[in-house]
Design an enzyme around this catalytic site. Structure first.
Site, PDB file in Angstrom:
ATOM      1  N   GLY A 112      22.441  47.983  35.649  1.00  0.00           N
ATOM      2  CA  GLY A 112      21.912  48.944  34.703  1.00  0.00           C
ATOM      3  C   GLY A 112      22.743  50.212  34.730  1.00  0.00           C
ATOM      4  N   CYS A 113      22.727  50.948  33.624  1.00  0.00           N
ATOM      5  CA  CYS A 113      23.557  52.160  33.575  1.00  0.00           C
ATOM      6  C   CYS A 113      23.050  53.227  34.543  1.00  0.00           C
ATOM      7  CB  CYS A 113      23.635  52.696  32.152  1.00  0.00           C
ATOM      8  SG  CYS A 113      22.054  53.111  31.378  1.00  0.00           S
ATOM      9  N   TRP A 114      21.737  53.461  34.580  1.00  0.00           N
ATOM     10  CA  TRP A 114      21.216  54.552  35.418  1.00  0.00           C
ATOM     11  C   TRP A 114      21.412  54.328  36.917  1.00  0.00           C
ATOM     12  CZ3 TRP A 114      20.488  59.304  34.234  1.00  0.00           C
ATOM     13  CH2 TRP A 114      20.118  59.685  32.929  1.00  0.00           C
TER      14      TRP A 114
END
Length: 310
Positions: free
Chosen positions: A115-117
């Site tokens: 995931g990006c976060w």
């Protein structure tokens, strides 16, 4: 014979980005369901099973369904959804996370794209936990800002339609049940749930994540230079790393923390800031939420799995 790649969900944000990044390459073959067959349930299964690698750019439930439709031992999978990021039997697709992670991805049949976060905090925290500079039960808080493309089609449409009237700075996830918490906890090597406080900004793509550290309660307080050295040593030992570590230097502010500075790349830059007298530090990661945070990482993982230079 060129390996066949099927992007399941190729018309979504991540799928379109992957198609763009793969455009013009002559070492792979992209296969797609013909327009006239897109509503056929059997067509999706047919193309999933015809692919050497299937890249899933779908909601979680649809990604699970796609995996269930694969009826052979040949199709390998990169899943860009949240569905399998902490699942048994899936390799986490952050190639620089450990020194042998690239090899694990290269030999895997099932890879869960990060995931990006969580990726930025994992990139900074994991080397410190591994080096023993932070204990696994350290109370971690992270915050940051991302472009609105991280929210998918509905958020993109909202921000585009509102234009300058869209919120410039909008915190969310205020129930602290963010879907990325299990992923961040597991791969950062944490023993307790971190507190995530993300923000969406009125810009399309790019992001900065920040992990503030109150170090004064530790039995042995590491200096900022020690934190930086541990992180720098980790990435220096990884061949072909897409992650770089900025020099450790005292600054009040720097344009290097512009969230859009690495847009349209697969790069990530890490920073360490510290005040040793106050026993405080800040770990920062700058990257593209659609690049290293999504489609860029997927293409990097694809090349590793196929043994291609990329």
């Amino acid at each position: 014979m060129k390996p066949k790649i099927f992007i399941d969900g190729e018309h979504g944000t991540t799928g379109l980005q992957i198609r763009t990044r793969l455009a013009g390459r002559d070492d792979i073959e992209i296969i797609s369901v013909p327009a006239e067959r897109r509503k056929e349930a059997a067509a999706r299964a047919e193309f999933l099973n015809a692919a050497d690698v299937a890249i899933l750019c779908l909601p979680d439930d649809a990604a699970n369904e796609s995996v269930s439709l694969i009826a052979n031992d040949n199709t390998r999978v990169i899943d860009a959804s949240t569905a399998h990021r902490v699942a048994d039997g899936w390799v986490y697709g952050f190639a620089e996370m450990d020194r042998d992670q690239g090899k694990a991805i290269a030999s895997a049949r099932r890879v869960a794209n990060p995931g990006c976060w969580p990726q930025g905090p994992i990139a900074t925290l994991r080397p410190l936990v591994t080096a023993g500079l932070l204990p696994p039960d350290f109370p971690v808080t992270m915050n940051g800002i991302s472009g609105y493309t991280g929210g998918g089609r509905s958020m993109i449409d909202t921000y585009v339609s509102q234009g300058e009237d869209a919120p410039e700075f909008l915190p969310y996830g205020l129930t602290f049940q963010h879907k990325h918490v299990p992923e961040l906890k597991k791969y950062a090597g944490l023993a307790r749930d971190p507190l995530m406080q993300p923000v969406v900004g009125n810009f399309a793509q790019g992001m900065v994540t920040m992990v503030p550290l109150q170090l004064g309660e530790l039995e042995r307080v590491p200096t900022g230079a020690e934190l930086h050295a541990a992180i720098a040593d980790h990435y220096a030992g990884i061949k072909d790393s897409a992650v770089e570590v900025a020099p450790f230097e005292p600054v009040e502010r720097t344009p290097a923390l512009d969230p859009e500075s690495y847009n349209d790349t697969n790069r990530m830059r890490l920073h360490v800031f510290a005040n040793d007298k106050r026993a405080q530090a800040l770990l920062v990661a700058v990257y593209d939420n659609l690049g290293k945070g999504a489609s860029g990482a997927a293409v990097q993982n694809l090349d590793l799995m196929l043994g291609l230079p990329g």
